[in-house]
Design an enzyme around this catalytic site. Structure first.
Site, mmCIF file in Angstrom:
data_model
loop_
_atom_site.group_PDB
_atom_site.id
_atom_site.type_symbol
_atom_site.label_atom_id
_atom_site.label_comp_id
_atom_site.label_asym_id
_atom_site.label_seq_id
_atom_site.Cartn_x
_atom_site.Cartn_y
_atom_site.Cartn_z
ATOM 1 N N SER A 151 1.339 -7.612 -0.471
ATOM 2 C CA SER A 151 2.001 -8.541 0.457
ATOM 3 C C SER A 151 1.224 -9.825 0.712
ATOM 4 C CB SER A 151 2.315 -7.852 1.776
ATOM 5 O OG SER A 151 1.142 -7.594 2.524
ATOM 6 N N THR A 177 1.132 -4.190 4.325
ATOM 7 C CA THR A 177 0.860 -4.419 5.746
ATOM 8 C C THR A 177 0.242 -5.781 6.049
ATOM 9 O OG1 THR A 177 -1.301 -3.327 5.541
ATOM 10 C CG2 THR A 177 0.593 -1.966 6.214
ATOM 11 N N ASP A 178 -0.374 -6.435 5.056
ATOM 12 C CA ASP A 178 -1.104 -7.670 5.335
ATOM 13 C C ASP A 178 -0.215 -8.764 5.919
ATOM 14 O OD1 ASP A 178 -3.405 -6.487 4.505
ATOM 15 O OD2 ASP A 178 -3.599 -7.600 2.631
ATOM 16 N N GLU A 203 -4.331 -28.042 27.849
ATOM 17 C CA GLU A 203 -5.560 -28.555 27.237
ATOM 18 C C GLU A 203 -5.345 -29.864 26.495
ATOM 19 O OE1 GLU A 203 -8.708 -27.507 27.429
ATOM 20 O OE2 GLU A 203 -8.043 -26.026 28.906
ATOM 21 N N TYR A 206 -8.069 0.616 -3.561
ATOM 22 C CA TYR A 206 -6.974 1.155 -4.376
ATOM 23 C C TYR A 206 -6.161 0.006 -4.959
ATOM 24 C CZ TYR A 206 -4.855 0.083 0.098
ATOM 25 O OH TYR A 206 -4.480 -0.564 1.233
ATOM 26 N N THR A 237 0.817 -1.212 0.000
ATOM 27 C CA THR A 237 0.000 0.000 0.000
ATOM 28 C C THR A 237 0.850 1.261 0.000
ATOM 29 O OG1 THR A 237 -1.848 -1.091 1.115
ATOM 30 C CG2 THR A 237 -1.739 1.293 1.316
ATOM 31 N N LYS A 290 -0.846 -6.892 12.949
ATOM 32 C CA LYS A 290 -1.826 -5.982 12.345
ATOM 33 C C LYS A 290 -3.169 -6.299 12.977
ATOM 34 C CE LYS A 290 -3.760 -4.423 7.929
ATOM 35 N NZ LYS A 290 -3.724 -4.525 6.455
#
Length: 361
Positions: free
Chosen positions: A91, A124-125, A318, A58, A44, A197
């Site tokens: 990304s 950023t992903d 667990e 975009y 981005t 993120k």
């Protein structure tokens, strides 16, 4: 009269000395700028939209590295900057092969005496994943800083320029040496291991929610308040120098009414390891536990993780991990546990040794 002439002569002489010495004094006062290389991968921060108000919908990865650098002329005040276009992708399309190529380029650059730090512009992903991968395989204490943007370069409120400026400032600063791979977003400094993120679109998306960010960027200077105690970069035992591929490791997500279809498909496709992103403390659904156990008996390494996003995954909590011969992810998110397991499997498949690595990194 003589005193007045002498005074005028001395004043003129002093003025001449000041003028002639000014350049030398300026040269002495001017700080030596660090050399920072920007490796651009797209995302981005290099994106563009149809209008100045387009902040979603975009196109990512359209602006080249030289244009990025030219758009922030203030970079010249904090470092001698050069740029390379390594990839030009969004990304979400980052692959293991991209990571290996990027890491090898970073390592090669950081061996050079004329490179003091590296900044990587990134979508950023998956930025948190690339940052953690580099945190495990970069072989230098020199700063490596990842940076991106939540809004494209064409938006009236684009966050890319100030983020890039801060990232270069951070990579050029001696206080960043030895801190591991860093992420600079929104005037904050985050460590690669723990940052995530946390929002789909807002500029404050990057957080280290539980363990806390490392510091701030303010007034042209980084302020560090904590560091990670986990091994990284120059202290890491992982070496990708001869690697051309990484073992297949996949993630199985836990949910109510879960079944083993995805797990069985991954095992059939040749997975060497599976991260089980379970509910709660990595709980195993009754319909999935037998399939996980069967996969382990076939040699597939099973790492129990959690979809929750915070907290330590309790070994033998667990599930009886000792009996099942499973590994637990400590505080790593499923996506970061996958990265550590891929690298760990290049060294060993022994579950006790794998567990040691998960507690060390």
């Amino acid at each position: 009269m003589v005193h007045q002439k002498t005074a005028r002569f001395m004043a003129a002489l002093f003025a001449m000395l000041m003028i002639s010495g000014a350049p030398a004094l300026a040269e002495q006062a001017a700080p030596k700028l660090a050399n920072v290389t920007i490796l651009a991968t797209g995302g981005t921060i290099a994106g563009s939209g149809a209008t100045s108000t387009t902040t979603v919908g975009y196109t990512a990865a359209t602006v080249g590295v030289q244009q990025l650098i030219q758009s922030v002329p203030e970079l010249a005040k904090v470092a001698n900057v050069t740029g390379e276009q390594v990839f030009q992708i969004a990304s979400e399309s980052m692959t293991n092969e991209h990571w290996l190529a990027l890491a090898k380029r970073v390592n090669a650059l950081l061996t050079q005496s004329n490179v003091d730090g590296v900044v990587i512009t990134h979508g950023t992903d998956t930025m948190e994943e690339t940052a953690y991968f580099l945190n495990l395989v970069v072989k230098s204490r020199k700063p490596v800083v990842l940076v991106g943007a939540m809004r494209p370069s064409t938006a009236m409120s684009a966050d890319g320029p100030i983020n890039l400026y801060n990232a270069v400032l951070l990579a050029a600063h001696p206080d960043a040496v030895g801190k591991g791979v860093l992420v600079a977003m929104g005037d904050q400094i985050h460590g690669a291991r723990d940052v995530s993120k946390t929002n789909t679109s807002t500029p404050d998306a990057f957080k280290t929610t539980e363990l806390g960010m490392l510091g701030y960027l303010q007034g042209g200077k980084p302020f560090f308040y904590r560091v990670s105690t986990r091994k990284h970069t120059a202290d890491s035992e992982f070496d990708i120098g001869g690697l051309t591929a990484l073992p297949q490791v996949d993630i199985v997500y836990g949910y109510a009414n879960m079944n083993s279809v995805a797990l069985d498909a991954f095992v059939a496709a040749g997975a060497k390891g599976v991260i089980h992103a379970g509910v709660g403390d990595g709980s195993l659904a009754a319909r999935v536990k037998p399939a996980l156990s069967a996969a382990r008996q076939k040699g597939v390494v099973i790492v129990r993780s959690s979809r929750v996003g915070q907290g330590i995954l309790a070994r033998n909590g667990e599930a009886n991990d000792d009996q099942l011969d499973f590994v637990v992810s400590d505080t790593l998110s499923p996506q970061k546990a996958r990265i550590l397991l891929m690298l760990a499997l290049t060294k060993t498949s022994d579950t006790k040794e794998l567990q040691r690595l998960f507690y060390a990194y």
